[in-house]
Write a protein that holds these residues in place. Structure first.
Motif, PDB file in Angstrom:
ATOM      1  N   GLU A  16       1.009   4.159  -3.995  1.00  0.00           N
ATOM      2  CA  GLU A  16       1.404   2.755  -4.077  1.00  0.00           C
ATOM      3  C   GLU A  16       2.588   2.587  -5.038  1.00  0.00           C
ATOM      4  O   GLU A  16       3.506   1.823  -4.784  1.00  0.00           O
ATOM      5  N   THR A  25      -2.201   8.639   0.604  1.00  0.00           N
ATOM      6  CA  THR A  25      -3.287   8.635  -0.398  1.00  0.00           C
ATOM      7  C   THR A  25      -4.210   9.844  -0.217  1.00  0.00           C
ATOM      8  O   THR A  25      -4.601  10.484  -1.194  1.00  0.00           O
ATOM      9  N   SER A  73       0.855  -1.197   0.000  1.00  0.00           N
ATOM     10  CA  SER A  73       0.000   0.000   0.000  1.00  0.00           C
ATOM     11  C   SER A  73       0.886   1.240   0.000  1.00  0.00           C
ATOM     12  O   SER A  73       2.105   1.138   0.108  1.00  0.00           O
ATOM     13  N   ALA A  74       0.256   2.393  -0.035  1.00  0.00           N
ATOM     14  CA  ALA A  74       0.960   3.663   0.165  1.00  0.00           C
ATOM     15  C   ALA A  74       1.164   3.850   1.669  1.00  0.00           C
ATOM     16  O   ALA A  74       0.381   3.312   2.462  1.00  0.00           O
ATOM     17  N   PHE A 120      -3.833  -1.368  -5.198  1.00  0.00           N
ATOM     18  CA  PHE A 120      -4.843  -0.300  -5.323  1.00  0.00           C
ATOM     19  C   PHE A 120      -5.172   0.129  -6.755  1.00  0.00           C
ATOM     20  O   PHE A 120      -6.188   0.742  -6.981  1.00  0.00           O
ATOM     21  N   ARG A 154     -11.390   2.635  -2.054  1.00  0.00           N
ATOM     22  CA  ARG A 154     -10.398   2.796  -0.964  1.00  0.00           C
ATOM     23  C   ARG A 154     -10.116   1.448  -0.281  1.00  0.00           C
ATOM     24  O   ARG A 154     -11.013   0.623  -0.120  1.00  0.00           O
ATOM     25  N   GLY A 155      -8.879   1.271   0.099  1.00  0.00           N
ATOM     26  CA  GLY A 155      -8.474   0.003   0.724  1.00  0.00           C
ATOM     27  C   GLY A 155      -8.257  -1.107  -0.302  1.00  0.00           C
ATOM     28  O   GLY A 155      -8.102  -2.280   0.049  1.00  0.00           O
ATOM     29  N   GLY A 156      -8.227  -0.726  -1.579  1.00  0.00           N
ATOM     30  CA  GLY A 156      -8.243  -1.712  -2.664  1.00  0.00           C
ATOM     31  C   GLY A 156      -6.967  -2.520  -2.871  1.00  0.00           C
ATOM     32  O   GLY A 156      -6.959  -3.434  -3.706  1.00  0.00           O
ATOM     33  N   SER A 157      -5.908  -2.238  -2.111  1.00  0.00           N
ATOM     34  CA  SER A 157      -4.702  -3.075  -2.269  1.00  0.00           C
ATOM     35  C   SER A 157      -4.987  -4.527  -1.890  1.00  0.00           C
ATOM     36  O   SER A 157      -4.329  -5.444  -2.389  1.00  0.00           O
TER      37      SER A 157
HETATM   38  N1  ASP Z   1      -3.799   3.542  -0.273  1.00  0.00           N
HETATM   39  C1  ASP Z   1      -5.159   3.220  -0.612  1.00  0.00           C
HETATM   40  C2  ASP Z   1      -6.090   3.772   0.433  1.00  0.00           C
HETATM   41  O1  ASP Z   1      -5.664   4.467   1.345  1.00  0.00           O
HETATM   42  C3  ASP Z   1      -5.379   1.771  -0.866  1.00  0.00           C
HETATM   43  C4  ASP Z   1      -4.958   0.795   0.214  1.00  0.00           C
HETATM   44  O2  ASP Z   1      -4.286   1.193   1.156  1.00  0.00           O
HETATM   45  O3  ASP Z   1      -5.330  -0.371   0.121  1.00  0.00           O
HETATM   46  O4  ASP Z   1      -7.266   3.550   0.364  1.00  0.00           O
END
Ligand code: ASP
Length: 434
Positions: free
Chosen positions: A115, A49, A36-37, A168, A182-185
């Motif tokens: 990312e 992000t 992720s980032a 992501f 969001r959270g797509g990693s």
């Molecule tokens: N960096 C992205 C987010 O903050 C994706 C991730 O972390 O999965 O949503």
């Protein structure tokens, strides 16, 4: 071969990335790592992000993103320094990214760079291959993964190499950078697991697994040792928030187990998410709740006499932007629960007027402040005493039930309560059932 995904808190600074190195090097089977980032280092910190979205917002107003981008660049350079990586080539890449954002390449491009930079940096640190996601992972307009992605990845991945892949994002069918939600990693990790036919997908985060109840509500909340994909979907559907709910789809067909683990406590077993489990000893997996629902109730004598009525009513709801999450049907009535954020009061008013006149309804009513509580577990249907315990526990706390839905999924029991009672209901149910 094991695929690992490390979330934002696991790559938030140099100290965390050193833990990532120790973890991946501890098992030679860990050959593909998705990152992720950088996320928050503490609760007042900012996610990279979020700052990238802020940069894009400035660029879209015709302003330069320089002041916000400086914070991002400082974040990466301090990580590079902490890891002892040569800064110069990265400084040039950072500047290039800043110029592209200022040139108006848009929100998805900007957000994806967190990312991208993270993966390039960690690949350099570990001495692994950097494999960019965007030519291979193709994302459909509705956010789902294009089938071709798996074939693309299979062609490029070599069995004897080790890869760092940014999470992501991928590209759209025209090849333009596109992000998941969001959270797509987590989704990227699942795609790579499936494409590489991994024996397991390790999802590394900052908690020791999926909890059976929100640990902020209950002090002795326990980590679930083993749960099924279905249970995870159901818990995510009622607000439990550890693993991206869409990330199950790529691994479910290949039945690749997911192991949610803690970067800060790697020896903890974490949660195993598998296809099947025996529910005799542990019928339930968890309890969770989601607020922010409204309810629409329609009544009319002989409402369902004419075929296609339900369909026509739903079509009308869709026209006004409402996609119900849960429904209940009576002889002459229908109740739908939908997320309150889907429509403003004025839109709801217009919709009710239209529904009432087009369907000659006897009554139509919308009310707000509902919450849905879910008691989730493979054994929920087999334990008849469960309903009695649920109703008893809520009654003892004087919590009224608006509805009880038992059986639609066979893996969860859904209960409607007033939003003010959400936490009390979750705590009461956890104490009574677990
Ligand atoms: N960096 C992205 C987010 O903050 C994706 C991730 O972390 O999965 O949503």
């Amino acid at each position: 071969m094991i695929v690992c995904k490390f979330g934002g808190s696991s790559v938030a600074d140099a100290k965390q990335i050193k833990k990532v190195k120790a973890i991946v090097e501890a098992d030679p089977k860990r050959q593909i790592v998705i990152v992720s980032a950088p996320g928050k280092r503490d609760k007042d910190d900012e996610k990279v992000t979020d700052m990238l979205y802020a940069c894009n917002a400035l660029a879209q107003q015709g302003l330069t993103c320089k002041p916000v981008f400086k914070k991002i660049a400082d974040r990466y350079t301090s990580i590079l320094e902490g890891l002892g990586i040569e800064k110069k080539p990265f400084v040039a890449v950072l500047e290039e990214v800043r110029q592209m954002i200022d040139a108006g390449h848009g929100a998805e491009y900007a957000a994806s760079r967190g990312e991208y930079l993270s993966a390039r940096m960690i690949a350099a640190y570990l001495g692994w291959d950097f494999l960019d996601a965007d030519p291979y992972i193709v994302i459909n307009p509705d956010g789902t993964v294009h089938e071709q992605s798996y074939e693309n990845l299979r062609k490029v991945l070599k069995k004897d190499r080790k890869y760092i892949v940014p999470g992501f994002y991928g590209c759209d069918i025209e090849g333009k950078v596109k992000t998941f939600s969001r959270g797509g990693s987590d989704i990227t990790g699942a795609i790579l697991s499936s494409a590489a036919d991994a024996e397991s997908y390790e999802n590394w985060t900052d908690v020791s697994g999926v909890y059976s109840v929100d640990p902020r509500l209950v002090d002795d909340a326990k980590v679930i040792k083993t749960m099924t994909y279905r249970e995870l979907r159901e818990l995510a559907g009622v607000g439990a928030n550890v693993f991206h709910e869409e990330a199950i789809a790529p691994v479910i067909a290949a039945q690749i187990p997911i192991n949610v683990k803690n970067t800060n406590a790697p020896a903890d077993m974490g949660t195993m998410i598998v296809n099947e489990r025996t529910s005799e000893t542990t019928p339930l997996a968890g309890v969770s709740a989601k607020k922010g629902y409204s309810r629409i109730t329609l009544r009319k004598l002989m409402l369902f006499k004419q075929s296609g009525t339900r369909h026509a009513l739903l079509t009308m709801l869709h026209v006004f932007g409402i996609r119900p999450s849960f429904s209940l049907f009576g002889v002459d009535s229908i109740v739908w629960f939908f997320e309150t954020s889907q429509a403003s009061e004025s839109v709801l008013k217009a919709m009710c007027t239209r529904l009432a006149s087009e369907f000659s309804l006897d009554a139509i009513e919308v009310d707000h402040n509902h919450a849905i509580v879910g008691v989730v577990g493979e054994g929920v249907m087999d334990h008849r005493d469960l309903i009695a315990k649920v109703v008893g526990a809520l009654d003892r706390e004087s919590i009224s039930l608006n509805f009880l839905n038992f059986g639609a999924s066979e893996t969860s029991l859904l209960l409607g309560v007033h939003a003010d009672k959400t936490q009390d209901a979750v705590i009461a149910l956890y104490n009574a059932l677990f």
